[in-house]
Design a protein around this motif. Sequence first.
Motif, short mmCIF file in Angstrom:
data_model
loop_
_atom_site.label_atom_id
_atom_site.label_comp_id
_atom_site.label_asym_id
_atom_site.label_seq_id
_atom_site.Cartn_x
_atom_site.Cartn_y
_atom_site.Cartn_z
N ASP A 52 -7.72 5.38 5.78
CA ASP A 52 -9.22 5.23 6.59
C ASP A 52 -10.10 4.63 5.88
O ASP A 52 -10.82 3.71 6.63
CB ASP A 52 -9.70 6.74 6.87
CG ASP A 52 -8.79 7.63 7.63
OD1 ASP A 52 -7.73 7.09 8.29
OD2 ASP A 52 -8.93 8.75 7.72
N ALA A 53 -10.33 4.50 4.76
CA ALA A 53 -11.29 3.71 3.85
C ALA A 53 -10.84 2.21 4.15
O ALA A 53 -11.84 1.46 4.20
CB ALA A 53 -11.46 4.12 2.53
N LEU A 54 -9.51 1.92 3.86
CA LEU A 54 -9.15 0.52 4.16
C LEU A 54 -9.62 0.08 5.51
O LEU A 54 -9.89 -1.12 5.55
CB LEU A 54 -7.74 0.64 3.79
CG LEU A 54 -7.21 0.50 2.24
CD1 LEU A 54 -5.62 0.84 2.24
CD2 LEU A 54 -7.58 -0.80 1.73
N ALA A 61 -7.41 -6.57 0.55
CA ALA A 61 -8.02 -5.96 -0.45
C ALA A 61 -6.94 -5.68 -1.65
O ALA A 61 -5.85 -5.82 -1.41
CB ALA A 61 -8.36 -4.44 0.01
N VAL A 62 -7.47 -5.67 -3.07
CA VAL A 62 -6.75 -5.20 -4.23
C VAL A 62 -7.30 -3.66 -4.13
O VAL A 62 -8.38 -3.32 -4.14
CB VAL A 62 -7.22 -5.79 -5.30
CG1 VAL A 62 -6.71 -5.26 -6.52
CG2 VAL A 62 -6.78 -7.48 -5.17
N LEU A 63 -5.93 -2.86 -4.18
CA LEU A 63 -6.21 -1.32 -4.29
C LEU A 63 -6.25 -0.93 -5.54
O LEU A 63 -5.05 -1.02 -6.27
CB LEU A 63 -5.12 -0.75 -3.28
CG LEU A 63 -5.34 0.86 -3.01
CD1 LEU A 63 -6.68 1.11 -2.25
CD2 LEU A 63 -4.16 1.24 -1.94
N VAL A 64 -7.22 -0.49 -6.20
CA VAL A 64 -7.24 0.00 -7.51
C VAL A 64 -7.39 1.58 -7.58
O VAL A 64 -7.79 2.16 -7.20
CB VAL A 64 -8.41 -0.36 -8.30
CG1 VAL A 64 -8.40 -0.22 -9.76
CG2 VAL A 64 -8.84 -2.04 -7.89
N GLY A 65 -6.21 1.90 -8.41
CA GLY A 65 -6.17 3.46 -8.69
C GLY A 65 -6.20 3.85 -10.07
O GLY A 65 -5.63 3.31 -11.05
N GLY A 70 -3.28 6.63 -8.97
CA GLY A 70 -2.18 5.84 -9.01
C GLY A 70 -1.17 6.46 -8.01
O GLY A 70 -0.58 5.64 -7.05
N ALA A 71 -1.18 7.76 -7.94
CA ALA A 71 -0.13 8.16 -6.94
C ALA A 71 -0.69 8.15 -5.30
O ALA A 71 0.12 7.76 -4.56
CB ALA A 71 0.08 9.78 -7.17
N VAL A 72 -1.93 7.84 -5.27
CA VAL A 72 -2.42 7.78 -4.17
C VAL A 72 -2.35 6.34 -3.53
O VAL A 72 -1.85 6.30 -2.42
CB VAL A 72 -4.18 7.91 -4.00
CG1 VAL A 72 -4.65 7.76 -2.61
CG2 VAL A 72 -4.47 9.41 -4.47
N ILE A 73 -2.63 5.41 -4.50
CA ILE A 73 -2.21 3.98 -3.98
C ILE A 73 -0.90 3.85 -3.78
O ILE A 73 -0.76 2.67 -3.27
CB ILE A 73 -3.04 2.99 -5.01
CG1 ILE A 73 -2.40 3.02 -6.36
CG2 ILE A 73 -4.61 3.40 -5.04
CD1 ILE A 73 -2.95 1.58 -7.20
N THR A 74 -0.09 4.35 -4.52
CA THR A 74 1.26 4.17 -4.25
C THR A 74 1.93 4.36 -2.93
O THR A 74 2.56 3.82 -2.19
CB THR A 74 2.37 5.04 -5.45
OG1 THR A 74 2.20 4.45 -6.93
CG2 THR A 74 3.79 5.13 -5.17
N ALA A 75 1.21 5.40 -2.57
CA ALA A 75 1.86 5.76 -0.98
C ALA A 75 0.67 5.19 -0.08
O ALA A 75 1.34 4.80 1.07
CB ALA A 75 1.42 7.45 -0.91
N ALA A 76 -0.67 4.66 -0.32
CA ALA A 76 -1.49 4.21 0.49
C ALA A 76 -1.31 2.73 0.84
O ALA A 76 -1.81 1.91 1.63
CB ALA A 76 -2.97 4.56 0.42
N ASP A 78 1.10 0.53 1.51
CA ASP A 78 1.52 -0.23 2.29
C ASP A 78 0.98 -0.58 3.47
O ASP A 78 1.07 -1.15 4.65
CB ASP A 78 2.92 0.60 3.02
CG ASP A 78 2.59 1.72 3.52
OD1 ASP A 78 1.52 2.24 3.42
OD2 ASP A 78 3.28 2.20 4.54
N HIS A 79 -0.42 -0.22 3.47
CA HIS A 79 -1.53 -0.60 4.65
C HIS A 79 -1.62 -2.14 4.74
O HIS A 79 -1.51 -2.83 3.61
CB HIS A 79 -2.84 0.10 4.18
CG HIS A 79 -3.86 -0.18 5.11
ND1 HIS A 79 -4.38 -1.31 5.66
CD2 HIS A 79 -4.51 0.74 6.08
CE1 HIS A 79 -5.54 -1.12 6.38
NE2 HIS A 79 -5.48 0.11 6.75
N PRO A 80 -1.79 -2.68 5.85
CA PRO A 80 -1.59 -4.09 5.89
C PRO A 80 -2.47 -5.04 5.27
O PRO A 80 -2.37 -6.05 5.30
CB PRO A 80 -1.66 -4.33 7.62
CG PRO A 80 -2.16 -2.83 8.11
CD PRO A 80 -1.74 -1.95 7.16
#
Length: 230
Positions: A52-54, A61-65, A70-76, A78-80
């Motif tokens: 939702d934040a994306l 975006a570069v998604l930083v965890g 890290g578990a969260v960004i691993t699953a999130a 795949d956002h386009p």
Amino acid sequence: MTAPGALLVHGLWHGAWCWDAVRTALAARGIPAAAVELPLTDLATDVQATRDALDRFGRPAVLVGHSYGGAVITAAGDHPLVHELVYLAAFQLDEGESVSRTRPGRDLPDTRLSEAMRASGSEIGLDPELGPALLYSDAAPDVAAAAAARLRPVHRLLFRGVPEVIAWRAVPSTYVVCAEDRVVHPDLQRAMASRATCTVEWPCGHSPVLTRPDAVADLVAARIQELATT
């Protein structure tokens, strides 16, 4: 094209506030950035909060965890809008893994984190002395005290949440190993970092978002600059 930026995902017991210094440093470098406030109730809910934040961020975006993030960004991831993943002493999980059970960690030494955890019903908090000592082992006393005062309990479900998507298989990733970490053992970090596209190692404790925000901002800015020129 809209200029790319960074979306920042915190770890357990923390909140979006822990990224304040990194966001300030990124702003000084002309990089748009936002931090996600995770509910810290279960992994699926945290992943949805990040997706939702994306959507709200609305730019490449570069998604930083950091850590559990890290578990969260691993699953999130795949956002386009996500073009790269950055793991800071973080759980770059594979299929079937959780933060409490990773295949690389089976034969590696533990830290004292389990000793510092305090259970109360469905929530897990931290010992007020040992917890901050592990999290902020190389932080200035005032920085550590200010951060420790803002820590909050988390739901025990987070420790066994398994990501439904493994985004790093399709999205480039950078892993930062924190070589003096007392929370996520550096050897476990190195094992997970073998899954990343590239790895760097810093001589620091678990919380570079607080202890070396300029180094974090420089790394993220470099990844964004490469994204902007490709």
